[in-house]
Design an enzyme around this catalytic site. Structure first.
Site, PDB file in Angstrom:
ATOM      1  N   ASP A  11       0.864  -1.162   0.000  1.00 17.57           N
ATOM      2  CA  ASP A  11       0.000   0.000   0.000  1.00 17.57           C
ATOM      3  C   ASP A  11       0.914   1.230   0.000  1.00 17.57           C
ATOM      4  O   ASP A  11       2.104   1.130   0.310  1.00 17.57           O
ATOM      5  CB  ASP A  11      -0.882  -0.039   1.251  1.00 17.57           C
ATOM      6  CG  ASP A  11      -1.746   1.183   1.416  1.00 17.57           C
ATOM      7  OD1 ASP A  11      -2.355   1.611   0.425  1.00 17.57           O
ATOM      8  OD2 ASP A  11      -1.786   1.722   2.536  1.00 17.57           O
ATOM      9  N   ASP A  13      -0.011   5.127   1.059  1.00 16.08           N
ATOM     10  CA  ASP A  13      -0.162   6.018   2.211  1.00 16.08           C
ATOM     11  C   ASP A  13      -0.186   5.222   3.510  1.00 16.08           C
ATOM     12  O   ASP A  13      -0.999   4.308   3.675  1.00 16.08           O
ATOM     13  CB  ASP A  13      -1.468   6.804   2.096  1.00 16.08           C
ATOM     14  CG  ASP A  13      -1.523   7.657   0.843  1.00 16.08           C
ATOM     15  OD1 ASP A  13      -1.398   8.881   0.955  1.00 16.08           O
ATOM     16  OD2 ASP A  13      -1.690   7.087  -0.259  1.00 16.08           O
ATOM     17  N   ASP A 170      -1.585  -0.978   5.786  1.00 20.72           N
ATOM     18  CA  ASP A 170      -1.899  -0.514   7.139  1.00 20.72           C
ATOM     19  C   ASP A 170      -3.394  -0.334   7.376  1.00 20.72           C
ATOM     20  O   ASP A 170      -3.799   0.378   8.296  1.00 20.72           O
ATOM     21  CB  ASP A 170      -1.174   0.813   7.418  1.00 20.72           C
ATOM     22  CG  ASP A 170      -1.753   1.969   6.611  1.00 20.72           C
ATOM     23  OD1 ASP A 170      -1.961   1.789   5.392  1.00 20.72           O
ATOM     24  OD2 ASP A 170      -1.991   3.040   7.186  1.00 20.72           O
TER      25      ASP A 170
END
Length: 221
Positions: A11, A13, A170
């Site tokens: 991922d 960000d 996250d």
């Protein structure tokens, strides 16, 4: 337990880059134009994974179900596009982690729900575009995470079977997307993590709290 994979997908960000300062700054810019005081950064950070929806929700208390949300979202996008590289940086340990992954002979790529409009110039500004084996955005395929399509597209671009990939993110949606794609999953405990269920119950095969911990999993394979 080790991870026996050929490619690592990340991922963006909250996993590779800390974009929270510019996202929160954009939201506070919108408050300022409305005569409202800035909110503390800490209020925005957990919601970064929700993008404009999360930032507008914190800044103005408006949700997608409310009238006027689309107008506010478009304003947020326009403002963010101007300032998105102002304070955004890779997390401190990420450059060394990517070097080590390449040294292990593994390929890596990026799969984000961020639109190409933002992903491509941001990844280029950070020098990640020339190294990543694939960069797949939220609008690259007809579906975004937690649908597996973006992850499968990244694997296709890299010429690696899905079951030979691990997806690191996250957010709960990252774990769900990785599982749906048939990939190993790792939750990045250093990221934004949202405000829902704790990371330990997301169902990821591994939870790591630093890029070094991820490297240990990969190096053991």
């Amino acid at each position: 337990m080790s991870l026996r994979v050929k490619a690592v997908l990340f991922d963006l960000d909250g996993t590779l880059i800390d974009s929270a300062p510019d996202l929160a700054g954009t939201a506070n810019d919108m408050r300022a134009t409305r005569g409202l005081p800035a909110l503390p950064f800490e209020q925005f950070r957990p919601m970064v994974g929700s993008g404009a929806r999360g930032m507008i929700g914190v800044a103005l208390g408006i949700t997608p179900a409310d009238d006027g949300f689309i107008v506010l979202r478009d304003e947020f996008f326009d403002r963010y596009e101007v300032r998105m590289t102002q304070h955004t940086r890779a997390f401190d340990a990420v450059p060394a982690m990517l070097d080590a992954i390449e040294a292990l002979g593994l390929r890596w790529g990026i799969v984000t729900n961020k639109a190409q409009r933002f992903t491509n110039p941001l990844v280029a500004a950070l020098g990640l575009d020339v190294r990543a084996g694939a960069v797949v955005s939220g609008d690259t395929t007809p579906h975004s995470k937690p649908h597996p399509a973006p992850l499968l597209e990244a694997a296709r671009q890299m010429g690696v079977a899905a079951h030979d990939c691990v997806y690191v993110g996250d957010d709960l949606r990252d774990v769900q997307a990785g599982q749906a794609a048939g990939m190993a999953t790792v939750a990045a405990g250093w990221g934004y993590l949202g405000v829902g269920e704790p990371v330990a119950v997301w169902g990821a095969q591994h939870v790591v709290h630093s890029p070094d911990e991820l490297l240990k999993l990969l190096a053991m394979a």
